[in-house]
Scaffold this motif. Structure first.
Motif, PDB file in Angstrom:
ATOM      1  N   GLN A 114       0.740  -1.441  -0.240  1.00 16.28           N
ATOM      2  CA  GLN A 114      -0.046  -0.060   0.214  1.00 16.28           C
ATOM      3  C   GLN A 114       1.177   1.322  -0.453  1.00 16.28           C
ATOM      4  O   GLN A 114       1.570   1.226   0.621  1.00 16.28           O
ATOM      5  CB  GLN A 114      -0.765   0.311   1.327  1.00 16.28           C
ATOM      6  CG  GLN A 114      -1.395  -1.292   1.451  1.00 16.28           C
ATOM      7  CD  GLN A 114      -3.280  -1.000   2.618  1.00 16.28           C
ATOM      8  OE1 GLN A 114      -2.766  -0.141   3.602  1.00 16.28           O
ATOM      9  NE2 GLN A 114      -4.146  -1.625   2.639  1.00 16.28           N
ATOM     10  N   THR A 135      -4.956   8.183   0.893  1.00 19.50           N
ATOM     11  CA  THR A 135      -4.641   7.574   1.973  1.00 19.50           C
ATOM     12  C   THR A 135      -4.886   6.175   2.020  1.00 19.50           C
ATOM     13  O   THR A 135      -6.520   5.314   2.325  1.00 19.50           O
ATOM     14  CB  THR A 135      -4.557   7.549   2.715  1.00 19.50           C
ATOM     15  OG1 THR A 135      -5.754   8.540   3.614  1.00 19.50           O
ATOM     16  CG2 THR A 135      -3.701   9.395   2.762  1.00 19.50           C
ATOM     17  N   GLY A 136      -4.128   4.969   3.007  1.00 21.01           N
ATOM     18  CA  GLY A 136      -4.625   3.609   2.999  1.00 21.01           C
ATOM     19  C   GLY A 136      -5.017   2.952   1.755  1.00 21.01           C
ATOM     20  O   GLY A 136      -4.626   3.058   0.434  1.00 21.01           O
ATOM     21  N   LYS A 190     -13.895  -1.139   4.059  1.00 19.86           N
ATOM     22  CA  LYS A 190     -12.654  -1.357   3.003  1.00 19.86           C
ATOM     23  C   LYS A 190     -12.447  -3.093   3.021  1.00 19.86           C
ATOM     24  O   LYS A 190     -10.794  -2.916   3.635  1.00 19.86           O
ATOM     25  CB  LYS A 190     -11.598  -0.875   4.981  1.00 19.86           C
ATOM     26  CG  LYS A 190     -11.657   1.334   4.678  1.00 19.86           C
ATOM     27  CD  LYS A 190     -10.754   1.648   5.241  1.00 19.86           C
ATOM     28  CE  LYS A 190     -10.929   3.160   5.761  1.00 19.86           C
ATOM     29  NZ  LYS A 190     -10.526   3.814   4.388  1.00 19.86           N
ATOM     30  N   THR A 218      -1.079  -5.937   2.998  1.00 24.61           N
ATOM     31  CA  THR A 218      -0.630  -5.337   4.436  1.00 24.61           C
ATOM     32  C   THR A 218      -1.060  -6.575   5.047  1.00 24.61           C
ATOM     33  O   THR A 218      -1.249  -7.823   4.774  1.00 24.61           O
ATOM     34  CB  THR A 218      -2.068  -4.192   4.029  1.00 24.61           C
ATOM     35  OG1 THR A 218      -1.262  -3.713   5.384  1.00 24.61           O
ATOM     36  CG2 THR A 218      -3.083  -4.984   4.331  1.00 24.61           C
ATOM     37  N   VAL A 222      -7.026  -1.705   9.217  1.00 26.10           N
ATOM     38  CA  VAL A 222      -7.146  -0.597  10.356  1.00 26.10           C
ATOM     39  C   VAL A 222      -8.733  -1.024  10.032  1.00 26.10           C
ATOM     40  O   VAL A 222      -9.725  -1.454  10.409  1.00 26.10           O
ATOM     41  CB  VAL A 222      -6.993   0.314   8.769  1.00 26.10           C
ATOM     42  CG1 VAL A 222      -4.932   1.076   9.342  1.00 26.10           C
ATOM     43  CG2 VAL A 222      -7.352   0.460   7.592  1.00 26.10           C
TER      44      VAL A 222
END
Length: 283
Positions: A114, A135-136, A190, A218, A222
């Motif tokens: 990422q 982001t992410g 997500k 990843t 999160v």
């Protein structure tokens, strides 16, 4: 006595026809069966050699010496129709849910962590800014991008496989449609989805390529992501990377340790010799 022998020897040498006949009988040859310039069948050129004559007039064609033709390997060119056919096959497989059928099609698979710069690398190859940013985790569905040279029209445009074939020339509209289709397939959270989004881009001067943009690898989930998000992304990347006809474009940040690069780790699992792996360093 010696003079008589000398005259006889001179007489035998002076008669060339008798001398030639005597030599032919000794060698087993015959002038009637073969002339000095004749070529026997077993003395012809091998069949592996091919000869061509230059383009000359009919008067000099018979006297032109043969020239050896240099063998040339045929040049393999990827036709745009082939890319269109691949796009239709991938869209049909995505519609039917048969994503395993995509494993044998030639394509360039982009791997990376990422925020490693995968989207920037793809946009640099295409020459347009059209991918979602943030982001992410931003890429949550595989994006099958078919790049084609634009033949007509004043501007570059894209055609989605799910949009009914309507061309879109506004790159911001293409970015918004990718985000909307991602939310439709993977949800508003997500999480990720294995159903691909098919996009065909017609860009002036672009080569005929098929690129696959995948979610960034990843390990730590999160807020809003499932606990097994890392395993799901890894399985999705492996699904496309296992294709023996796929070129693996491994994107890594320049300030990261290549020994622990997630993209290179995935590539080594399916391509230990590195025959189809290309590394890219981003700032």
């Amino acid at each position: 006595m010696e003079a008589g022998h000398l005259r006889g020897a001179l007489h035998r040498v002076a008669d060339p026809r008798e001398h030639l006949a005597r030599c032919e009988r000794r060698s087993g040859c015959s002038r009637r069966s073969e002339t000095p310039h004749a070529v026997r069948k077993d003395q012809r050129e091998p069949k592996l050699l091919s000869f061509t004559n230059p383009v000359v007039g009919p008067e000099t064609a018979a006297h032109s010496p043969p020239t050896m033709a240099t063998p040339q390997q045929p040049t393999r060119v990827v036709d745009g129709a082939v890319v269109d056919t691949l796009a239709r096959l991938q869209q049909l497989a995505a519609t039917l849910g048969a994503t395993d059928a995509l494993d044998s099609l030639p394509q360039i698979v982009v791997l990376g962590s990422q925020s490693a710069g995968k989207s920037s690398t793809i946009e640099s190859l295409v020459g347009l800014s059209f991918l979602p940013r943030g982001t992410g985790i931003v890429t949550r569905c595989p994006l099958l991008l078919h790049l084609r040279p634009r033949d007509t029209g004043p501007a570059d445009y894209g055609v989605f496989g799910h949009g009914g074939g309507a061309p879109i020339s506004d790159m911001e509209a293409i970015r918004a449609e990718i985000e909307a289709q991602t939310a439709k397939l993977a949800g508003d959270e997500k999480d990720i989805c294995a159903t691909p989004i098919v996009l065909r881009l017609h860009v002036a001067g672009a080569p005929s390529l098929t690129l696959v943009d995948l979610p960034g690898v990843t390990r730590v989930p999160v807020r809003g992501q499932p606990d097994d998000i890392g395993d799901k992304i890894k399985r999705l990347c492996q699904q496309f990377a296992r294709n023996p006809r796929a070129v693996l474009l491994c994107v890594s940040a320049a300030n990261a340790d290549l020994a622990t690069s997630e993209a290179l780790v995935l590539a080594r699992e399916v391509d230990r010799a590195g025959d189809r792996t290309i590394g890219v360093l981003t700032k």
